[in-house]
Design a protein around this motif. Structure first.
Motif, PDB file in Angstrom:
ATOM      1  N   SER A 209      33.405  26.952  26.095  1.00 35.81           N
ATOM      2  CA  SER A 209      34.811  27.375  26.045  1.00 35.81           C
ATOM      3  C   SER A 209      34.961  28.593  25.133  1.00 35.81           C
ATOM      4  N   THR A 210      34.263  28.582  24.029  1.00 37.64           N
ATOM      5  CA  THR A 210      34.321  29.705  23.092  1.00 37.64           C
ATOM      6  C   THR A 210      33.695  30.946  23.716  1.00 37.64           C
ATOM      7  N   ALA A 211      32.606  30.777  24.429  1.00 40.85           N
ATOM      8  CA  ALA A 211      31.929  31.907  25.075  1.00 40.85           C
ATOM      9  C   ALA A 211      32.850  32.534  26.120  1.00 40.85           C
ATOM     10  N   LYS A 212      33.564  31.705  26.863  1.00 39.65           N
ATOM     11  CA  LYS A 212      34.497  32.232  27.864  1.00 39.65           C
ATOM     12  C   LYS A 212      35.617  33.036  27.196  1.00 39.65           C
ATOM     13  N   LYS A 213      36.120  32.505  26.083  1.00 39.23           N
ATOM     14  CA  LYS A 213      37.190  33.199  25.366  1.00 39.23           C
ATOM     15  C   LYS A 213      36.696  34.531  24.805  1.00 39.23           C
ATOM     16  N   VAL A 214      35.495  34.532  24.265  1.00 39.47           N
ATOM     17  CA  VAL A 214      34.916  35.754  23.715  1.00 39.47           C
ATOM     18  C   VAL A 214      34.687  36.763  24.834  1.00 39.47           C
ATOM     19  N   GLN A 215      34.192  36.298  25.980  1.00 41.75           N
ATOM     20  CA  GLN A 215      33.962  37.198  27.111  1.00 41.75           C
ATOM     21  C   GLN A 215      35.275  37.772  27.615  1.00 41.75           C
ATOM     22  N   LYS A 216      36.297  36.941  27.691  1.00 38.60           N
ATOM     23  CA  LYS A 216      37.617  37.407  28.133  1.00 38.60           C
ATOM     24  C   LYS A 216      38.159  38.448  27.147  1.00 38.60           C
ATOM     25  N   LEU A 217      37.992  38.190  25.870  1.00 44.99           N
ATOM     26  CA  LEU A 217      38.431  39.129  24.843  1.00 44.99           C
ATOM     27  C   LEU A 217      37.654  40.445  24.947  1.00 44.99           C
ATOM     28  N   ALA A 218      36.366  40.372  25.210  1.00 48.44           N
ATOM     29  CA  ALA A 218      35.546  41.576  25.363  1.00 48.44           C
ATOM     30  C   ALA A 218      35.988  42.369  26.594  1.00 48.44           C
ATOM     31  N   ASP A 219      36.323  41.680  27.675  1.00 50.33           N
ATOM     32  CA  ASP A 219      36.800  42.356  28.888  1.00 50.33           C
ATOM     33  C   ASP A 219      38.124  43.076  28.629  1.00 50.33           C
ATOM     34  N   VAL A 220      39.021  42.402  27.939  1.00 49.75           N
ATOM     35  CA  VAL A 220      40.318  43.015  27.611  1.00 49.75           C
ATOM     36  C   VAL A 220      40.106  44.222  26.701  1.00 49.75           C
ATOM     37  N   ALA A 221      39.232  44.090  25.736  1.00 54.47           N
ATOM     38  CA  ALA A 221      38.949  45.192  24.813  1.00 54.47           C
ATOM     39  C   ALA A 221      38.348  46.379  25.570  1.00 54.47           C
ATOM     40  N   GLU A 222      37.461  46.117  26.518  1.00 59.68           N
ATOM     41  CA  GLU A 222      36.843  47.191  27.289  1.00 59.68           C
ATOM     42  C   GLU A 222      37.884  47.905  28.158  1.00 59.68           C
ATOM     43  N   LYS A 223      38.756  47.151  28.796  1.00 58.21           N
ATOM     44  CA  LYS A 223      39.818  47.757  29.600  1.00 58.21           C
ATOM     45  C   LYS A 223      40.751  48.596  28.729  1.00 58.21           C
ATOM     46  N   THR A 224      41.084  48.079  27.555  1.00 59.68           N
ATOM     47  CA  THR A 224      41.954  48.797  26.630  1.00 59.68           C
ATOM     48  C   THR A 224      41.291  50.092  26.171  1.00 59.68           C
ATOM     49  N   TYR A 225      40.006  50.036  25.878  1.00 62.31           N
ATOM     50  CA  TYR A 225      39.256  51.212  25.446  1.00 62.31           C
ATOM     51  C   TYR A 225      39.236  52.274  26.546  1.00 62.31           C
ATOM     52  N   LYS A 226      38.994  51.843  27.789  1.00 57.54           N
ATOM     53  CA  LYS A 226      38.999  52.782  28.913  1.00 57.54           C
ATOM     54  C   LYS A 226      40.369  53.426  29.072  1.00 57.54           C
ATOM     55  N   ARG A 227      41.399  52.616  28.961  1.00 57.50           N
ATOM     56  CA  ARG A 227      42.772  53.131  29.118  1.00 57.50           C
ATOM     57  C   ARG A 227      43.111  54.118  27.999  1.00 57.50           C
ATOM     58  N   LEU A 228      42.675  53.812  26.782  1.00 62.39           N
ATOM     59  CA  LEU A 228      42.914  54.733  25.667  1.00 62.39           C
ATOM     60  C   LEU A 228      42.199  56.065  25.898  1.00 62.39           C
ATOM     61  N   ASN A 229      40.996  56.011  26.428  1.00 57.31           N
ATOM     62  CA  ASN A 229      40.272  57.259  26.728  1.00 57.31           C
ATOM     63  C   ASN A 229      40.994  58.059  27.804  1.00 57.31           C
ATOM     64  N   GLU A 230      41.516  57.374  28.831  1.00 56.32           N
ATOM     65  CA  GLU A 230      42.288  58.063  29.873  1.00 56.32           C
ATOM     66  C   GLU A 230      43.532  58.720  29.273  1.00 56.32           C
ATOM     67  N   LEU A 231      44.219  57.988  28.414  1.00 59.77           N
ATOM     68  CA  LEU A 231      45.414  58.535  27.768  1.00 59.77           C
ATOM     69  C   LEU A 231      45.069  59.717  26.870  1.00 59.77           C
ATOM     70  N   ARG A 232      43.945  59.632  26.179  1.00 56.40           N
ATOM     71  CA  ARG A 232      43.501  60.725  25.315  1.00 56.40           C
ATOM     72  C   ARG A 232      43.258  61.989  26.153  1.00 56.40           C
ATOM     73  N   GLU A 233      42.618  61.824  27.306  1.00 55.94           N
ATOM     74  CA  GLU A 233      42.374  62.963  28.199  1.00 55.94           C
ATOM     75  C   GLU A 233      43.694  63.545  28.720  1.00 55.94           C
TER      76      GLU A 233
END
Length: 98
Positions: A5-29
């Motif tokens: 359960s913890t691994a799933k939560k961590v993976q979900k958090l990592a996925d959200v963080a990766e999407k947020t990072y990509k979106r921030l890079n798009e906004l920066r551009e």
């Protein structure tokens, strides 16, 4: 069970963080593109203002040579700006000595 359960939560958090990072890079551009466009527009405006000032000086000099009041002509044009082209040209097209 707790680790899965913890691994799933961590993976979900990592996925959200990766999407947020990509979106921030798009906004920066996008922000960089907008800044570049604003800078280019600013340069164009400065060039146009300089050219306009030069043209105004030339027109004032020509008007002076022809004994015309450039400011009065400009005021007349501003006053007639609200008229439709047909209204403004009707008086000009009428014969002066009828």
């Amino acid at each position: 069970m707790g680790l899965g359960s913890t691994a799933k939560k961590v993976q979900k958090l990592a996925d959200v963080a990766e999407k947020t990072y990509k979106r921030l890079n798009e906004l920066r551009e996008q922000v960089q593109d907008v800044r570049s466009t604003v800078d280019e527009t600013g340069e164009r405006v400065e060039t146009l203002e300089t050219e306009l000032a030069e043209q105004r000086a030339i027109l004032d000099a020509v008007a002076g040579e022809l004994d015309l009041d450039a400011d009065a002509i400009a005021a007349d044009v501003d006053a007639n700006a609200g008229e439709s082209p047909a209204e403004g040209s009707a008086a000009e097209d009428a014969p002066a000595d009828s």
